[in-house]
Motif scaffolding. Sequence first.
Motif, short mmCIF file in Angstrom:
data_model
loop_
_atom_site.label_atom_id
_atom_site.label_comp_id
_atom_site.label_asym_id
_atom_site.label_seq_id
_atom_site.Cartn_x
_atom_site.Cartn_y
_atom_site.Cartn_z
N LEU A 1 0.83 -1.21 0.00
CA LEU A 1 0.00 0.00 0.00
C LEU A 1 0.86 1.25 0.00
O LEU A 1 0.54 2.25 -0.67
N ARG A 2 1.96 1.20 0.73
CA ARG A 2 2.89 2.34 0.77
C ARG A 2 3.44 2.63 -0.63
O ARG A 2 3.52 3.79 -1.04
N GLN A 3 3.80 1.60 -1.36
CA GLN A 3 4.32 1.79 -2.71
C GLN A 3 3.26 2.37 -3.64
O GLN A 3 3.55 3.26 -4.45
N GLU A 4 2.03 1.89 -3.51
CA GLU A 4 0.95 2.40 -4.37
C GLU A 4 0.67 3.87 -4.08
O GLU A 4 0.42 4.66 -5.00
N ILE A 5 0.72 4.25 -2.81
CA ILE A 5 0.46 5.65 -2.45
C ILE A 5 1.57 6.55 -2.99
O ILE A 5 1.31 7.64 -3.50
N GLU A 6 2.82 6.11 -2.86
CA GLU A 6 3.94 6.92 -3.34
C GLU A 6 3.88 7.11 -4.86
O GLU A 6 4.30 8.15 -5.38
N MET A 7 3.35 6.12 -5.57
CA MET A 7 3.26 6.23 -7.03
C MET A 7 2.06 7.05 -7.48
O MET A 7 2.00 7.47 -8.63
N SER A 8 1.13 7.31 -6.59
CA SER A 8 -0.07 8.05 -6.96
C SER A 8 0.24 9.55 -7.07
O SER A 8 0.89 10.12 -6.18
N PRO A 9 -0.23 10.23 -8.13
CA PRO A 9 -0.02 11.67 -8.25
C PRO A 9 -0.85 12.47 -7.26
O PRO A 9 -0.67 13.67 -7.11
N LEU A 10 -1.78 11.81 -6.56
CA LEU A 10 -2.64 12.50 -5.61
C LEU A 10 -2.10 12.45 -4.19
O LEU A 10 -2.71 13.02 -3.29
N ALA A 11 -0.96 11.79 -3.99
CA ALA A 11 -0.46 11.53 -2.65
C ALA A 11 -0.20 12.80 -1.86
O ALA A 11 -0.40 12.84 -0.64
N LYS A 12 0.23 13.88 -2.50
CA LYS A 12 0.57 15.10 -1.80
C LYS A 12 -0.47 16.21 -2.03
O LYS A 12 -0.22 17.36 -1.66
N SER A 13 -1.60 15.85 -2.60
CA SER A 13 -2.59 16.87 -2.95
C SER A 13 -3.89 16.72 -2.17
O SER A 13 -4.31 17.63 -1.47
N LEU A 14 -4.52 15.56 -2.27
CA LEU A 14 -5.82 15.36 -1.65
C LEU A 14 -5.67 14.92 -0.20
O LEU A 14 -4.73 14.20 0.16
N MET A 15 -6.62 15.32 0.63
CA MET A 15 -6.54 15.05 2.07
C MET A 15 -6.58 13.56 2.36
O MET A 15 -5.88 13.08 3.26
#
Length: 268
Positions: free
Chosen positions: A108-122
């Motif tokens: 799950l950590r890897q998937e979140i880091e690859m997501s472009p939304l990781a640092k944008s959406l709450m």
Amino acid sequence: MDINKTERQILISALAIAVVIVIAVIVWLGQLQLALVSKTGLLAIAFDVHSHAFPFTIQSFMWCVFAIACGQIIARAWRANQERHACETSILSANNQQLYSTEHINQLRQEIEMSPLAKSLMLYRLLDALVLQLQINKQANNANQILNSNLELMQHELDLKYNLLKYWLWLLPTLGFIGTVIGVANALAQGAKMPEVSDSTGMQLWLANITDELSLAFNTTLLALVLAAVLMLLMHIVQGIEEKALNRAGSYCLNRLINKLLLPPERP
């Protein structure tokens, strides 16, 4: 997709469109036969079209402030809509039988880091903070505390985003009161120029000038209060949507991640 960049683009576009609309309305009103417009009518109240300074009047400036505030509200509404739909497209399963062990947390950590939304959406920021702490501690005991701390920080961050909009809401009534002071001051100045009582034409003109200045005094306050009331309603609606989205993100993390953890408890 860069959510923050897109939000800025929407804000700039909304501001530009709103200001252009206000300027276009003012220019269009300037083309009207103002002699046919009542000095107590809607156009006189909204734009002070009979003023010698038109279109550079207090009402015109208030409409520009209103347009800028509406642009910000549009940008916040778009962001609120993105936050609201984030839970519907996130990476966690809605299946209550799906549990998360240490191996699942790492994936799950890897998937979140690859997501472009990781640092944008709450929602993704909450998941990122939770998963990072779970990876480090490898225990589920303090997950609720981490979630609550991040929710409090995001709530404060959300309030700060409305500071400038709250300033525009304060500025509109202030401009109305400034217009009132100017109108009353000009009316008093006209009162000092009272002609001879026997000069009926002069008396009529004198009274007309005084009433014109007094109408400016009351019209600016009336318009400012109406615009501020509209903005206050819109702001509370949009802010409510964002706060509901934050609460939904917190519930999402609790129900779909924290309550499904299979990590070992903390040793006494």
